[in-house]
Design an enzyme around this catalytic site. Sequence first.
Site, short mmCIF file in Angstrom:
data_model
loop_
_atom_site.label_atom_id
_atom_site.label_comp_id
_atom_site.label_asym_id
_atom_site.label_seq_id
_atom_site.Cartn_x
_atom_site.Cartn_y
_atom_site.Cartn_z
N LYS A 1 0.73 -11.77 -12.98
CA LYS A 1 -0.52 -11.84 -12.21
C LYS A 1 -1.12 -13.22 -12.35
CE LYS A 1 -3.08 -7.55 -11.62
NZ LYS A 1 -3.08 -7.73 -10.17
N LYS B 1 4.77 -0.04 -0.19
CA LYS B 1 4.53 1.10 -1.05
C LYS B 1 4.86 2.33 -0.21
CE LYS B 1 0.62 -1.33 -3.25
NZ LYS B 1 1.49 -2.38 -3.73
#
Length: 339
Positions: free
Chosen positions: A144, A248
């Site tokens: 991240k 997703k």
Amino acid sequence: MRYSFAYQPYRRTFRHPVRTAHGVWTEREGIFVRITDAGGRAGYGEIAPLPDFGTETLAEAAEFCRRLGAEIDADGLALVPERLGCVRCALGFALAEVGDTTPVATTAGAAKRLPVAALLPAGRAALPVLTQRLEAGYLAFKWKVGVGRAEEELPVLDDLLAQLPAYARLRLDANGAWDRRTAERWLERCAECPVEFVEQPAAPAQVDLLLGLAQDYPVTLALDEAVANLAAARDWQARGWPGVFVLKPAIAGAWSDVTAWIRTTQADVVFSSALETALGRAQIVRRLAAGDGLTRRALGFGVGELFGDRRWDGPPVGPLLDAAWGEATEPVALWNAAS
Ligand code: MG
């Protein structure tokens, strides 16, 4: 063919609250669906909305289920608007399971093992976690970025790459946080590094900036927040997006539509979790393990134990996933636990 239809809302508290760009998220709410034929054979599905990500809300999904009533046709998926990607995913899986007499995971499929990307926390905390995950056998890592300032984070990138063996892959995820100047600074640096791809370097609405960055730098870029459903992915493809699509499956739409799109267009896809429960994830993993050629990239299913309960989390996820992971979950147990 008519089937009976039932649905069951669920709510589970996360073991650790999940931090998102929209605040702190403490519990997962969704809806399980069940479709049963006259002989009592049942197929299940999970509606797991991510409204902050651009999906339908839980209330919209519940309203659709309520209106559907107690029965559904074999071709009932046609009734679900494309906008309701989570409902389409759930009904698609449930209908496929009740209508199909062959198990999804074949013996050959069960043997296929798919690499999972390990998540590295933001900042310097990524370094010890990388060491641990390398020892555990992970081959792919996601770090991240865009959480701290570039001048603090860029030196950590150097340290991570210095630790990374040649066989391993590092992807960066900015979650849309960078402005143009920051994105350019990172992409210049990444152009000299073995970075697999940089995910969502700018916000989804910055269409021209994203397309421009993808053209101007040799680094592979990926869209995540920008492609909540299949319609959005198609739009970006039509605009000429040359990079990766992070999909997703739990929110993207019906699995059959997703796979048809990938096979037809040869889209470069990373499959990732929407923080669904083990019920929905098992259905996706079983199909990925059985289906050849859908992706050559590590899966984004290394989300850890979300709920701290084996029934809801499924078996622990290691560096490799196979169909056996999906077989180890029991939809009926989750349905009963939710009711
Ligand atoms: Mg992402």
